[in-house]
Design an enzyme around this catalytic site. Structure first.
Site, PDB file in Angstrom:
ATOM      1  N   ASP A   1      26.678  -7.794  -9.280  1.00 36.88           N
ATOM      2  CA  ASP A   1      27.625  -7.032  -8.685  1.00 36.88           C
ATOM      3  C   ASP A   1      28.887  -7.315  -9.811  1.00 36.88           C
ATOM      4  OD1 ASP A   1      28.842  -5.696  -5.936  1.00 36.88           O
ATOM      5  OD2 ASP A   1      30.300  -6.893  -7.033  1.00 36.88           O
TER       6      ASP A   1
ATOM      7  N   HIS B   1      30.235 -11.229  -0.577  1.00 37.27           N
ATOM      8  CA  HIS B   1      31.233 -11.990  -0.324  1.00 37.27           C
ATOM      9  C   HIS B   1      31.563 -12.782   0.994  1.00 37.27           C
ATOM     10  CE1 HIS B   1      33.243 -10.041  -3.772  1.00 37.27           C
ATOM     11  NE2 HIS B   1      33.047  -8.995  -3.394  1.00 37.27           N
TER      12      HIS B   1
ATOM     13  N   HIS C   1      31.782  -7.803  -8.899  1.00 37.12           N
ATOM     14  CA  HIS C   1      32.884  -8.894  -8.234  1.00 37.12           C
ATOM     15  C   HIS C   1      31.662  -9.967  -8.074  1.00 37.12           C
ATOM     16  CE1 HIS C   1      34.129  -4.789  -6.793  1.00 37.12           C
ATOM     17  NE2 HIS C   1      35.363  -5.265  -7.349  1.00 37.12           N
TER      18      HIS C   1
ATOM     19  N   ASP D   1      28.411  -1.682  -9.143  1.00 32.41           N
ATOM     20  CA  ASP D   1      30.177  -1.146  -9.232  1.00 32.41           C
ATOM     21  C   ASP D   1      30.489  -1.586 -10.706  1.00 32.41           C
ATOM     22  OD1 ASP D   1      29.693  -3.734  -8.418  1.00 32.41           O
ATOM     23  OD2 ASP D   1      31.028  -3.684  -6.721  1.00 32.41           O
TER      24      ASP D   1
END
Lengths: 153, 349
Positions: B170, B135, B172, B257
């Site tokens: 991931d 991120h 996200h 995740d």
């Protein structure tokens, strides 16, 4: 020459559950009452959120966080009876506020000086990042009550 | 196309991890211990001490290496924030006194693994570091991430003349990595992730800037997606794109995740799915010694351990997961949309 003050039709206010955001909302309502402006309350959904004293993951508590935002953090909107919308969007706070301000053609953005995070001065708080990246007028509500006046009655 | 090899080249921070996120934060030091146990599970009781494992000491990334991705203003400010005792980049992303040093070491660990693989030409890399990185944008960290470890590694390889494919599984979207290479034709970025979800980016029409059209690939999947949709995304979308791009290296942003037990999201993957994905993505590399897996998210410690074990087990060929791959669920339409977006006619998945 007297500058022309444009009509206020839409106010976008950033809401994160902090005291600063609550004060920002008070200011937005105070400006909306005499102008008839619509208040658009915006909450940026991050990875984590606080529900009361508990830190929770947004991914698995999304509905509860959205309800907390709409019903509790924005309760002043219902009490005030001003035209209002509530929008929760995934993303970093400053970018979410800016995106909604753009999409709603906001006339004014209202944010608290500090929120529940993003307090690193060198890297810019949310309010500084909003100020740095928008051409829409921005009202930054100071972090804590001072000896100065509160919002207009 | 490579096959999995028997050598694991890995680096972790060990007791050098001094990134303190505070009580109750899911991105915590205990994650690295879970990863170490997962690696041990994959290799067997004595596996980490065998010749099949090359331990690489992490090193600090240099200022020049970091500056390939991040603005000097940001890294200077981050260092100063840590020096001053810390603060918050955003509500999710605390910085402690030791965070900057740890982040610099995390970024350098990936570079050290790549140096080792370049020298040997053999094995698969695994970089077990925190804070995660995908991120972190060029101008600001966010979403638990301070420096973008995988992007710093990809930029180093690109500057050395390599063509780099970054695959991000991931749950996200890796907005920071996408931003870093949005207009860079030397690095392709492909992400399979949950949407809508933080950080709100990674829509299917985000395909790269004018200087690198089509080199960004996003497969946003709805909540409830299983490993089957991730496999379809790799087989039906990423494989063709990778063949066209012809990477000389493949880097993986491996967040775990999306596991069904993870508290941060709503996908339903199993450890076995991550093993499957690792095998499929390793096969996108041109030869042995050109795949490096970077730890990103993964916050349920037991699920993280099992998922890392499955990943490492598949990369080294030493073990398979007890958790069967998952099937069904929503997302087939999203995979098809991505396939169409990237120029392949719809057809059998």
């Amino acid at each position: 020459m007297t500058p022309t003050v444009p009509a206020l039709r839409c106010l976008v206010v950033g809401i994160d559950g902090s005291d600063d955001a609550a004060r920002a909302l008070e200011w937005a309502i105070a400006l909306a009452r005499p102008t008839g402006a619509r208040v658009v309350a915006v909450h940026a959904l991050g990875l984590l959120a606080r529900l009361g004293d508990t830190r929770v993951a947004t991914g698995t508590h999304r509905d509860a966080i959205t309800r907390e935002f709409a019903d509790r953090w924005c309760a002043a909107l219902d009490r005030a009876g001003v035209p209002a919308d509530r929008i929760a969007v995934d993303g970093p706070p400053a970018e979410v506020v800016l995106a909604v301000a753009h999409s709603e053609s906001a006339d004014l953005v209202v944010v608290g000086e500090r929120g529940v995070g993003g307090t690193a001065a060198e890297l810019g708080s949310t309010s500084r990042r909003v100020l740095a990246a928008t051409t829409v007028p921005v009202l930054v509500v100071p972090a804590a009550p001072t000896t100065g006046p509160g919002p207009p009655p | 196309m490579t096959t999995v090899g028997a050598v694991l080249v890995w680096s972790d921070l060990g007791d050098l991890d001094r990134h303190d996120t505070g009580v109750g934060h899911p991105e915590r030091s205990a994650r690295l211990e879970a990863v170490r146990r997962g690696v041990a599970d994959a290799l067997g009781p004595d596996g980490i001490a065998t010749d099949g494992v090359v331990r690489v000491a992490p090193r600090d990334a240099t200022a020049d290496e970091i500056a390939r991705v991040h603005s000097t203003r940001y890294t200077w400010s981050l260092a100063r924030l840590a020096d001053d005792g810390g603060g918050d980049l955003d509500p999710d992303t605390p910085v402690s006194a030791g965070s900057y040093a740890t982040a610099v070491l995390a970024a350098g660990a990936g570079l050290a693994v790549i140096d080792t693989l370049r020298a040997s030409g053999r094995g698969a890399g695994f970089v077990a570091v925190r804070p995660p990185g995908h991120h972190a944008r060029p101008g600001i960290g966010m979403g638990f991430c301070l420096l973008n470890n995988v992007a710093i590694a990809a930029a180093a390889l690109a500057d050395a003349g390599e063509r780099v494919l970054v695959v991000d599984w991931d749950v996200h979207h890796g907005n920071g990595t996408q931003d870093a290479f949005w207009d860079d034709p030397r690095v392709a970025y492909a992400s399979v992730h949950q949407s809508p979800l933080y950080p709100g980016t990674g829509l299917v029409h985000e395909t790269g800037g004018p200087g690198a059209p089509g080199t960004t690939i996003n497969v946003p999947l709805p909540a409830g997606a299983t490993g089957e949709m991730y496999r379809r995304a790799v087989d039906d979308v990423l494989a063709d794109a990778a063949a066209a791009f012809a990477p000389t290296w493949v880097l993986v942003s491996a967040g775990f995740d999306g596991h069904r037990d993870d508290p941060l999201a709503g996908h339903h993957l199993t450890a076995g799915d991550y093993g499957d994905l690792a095998g499929r993505i390793a096969a996108l590399a041109p030869t042995d010694g050109r795949v490096v897996v970077f730890l990103e998210g993964g916050y349920d410690l037991a699920a993280l351990r099992r998922s890392v074990a499955a990943t490492v087990g598949r990369l080294t060929g030493t073990s398979t997961s007890d958790e069967a791959p998952s099937h069904g669920g929503p997302g087939a339409d999203a995979v098809d949309a991505a396939r169409v977006q990237h120029g392949r006619a719809t057809g059998a998945g």
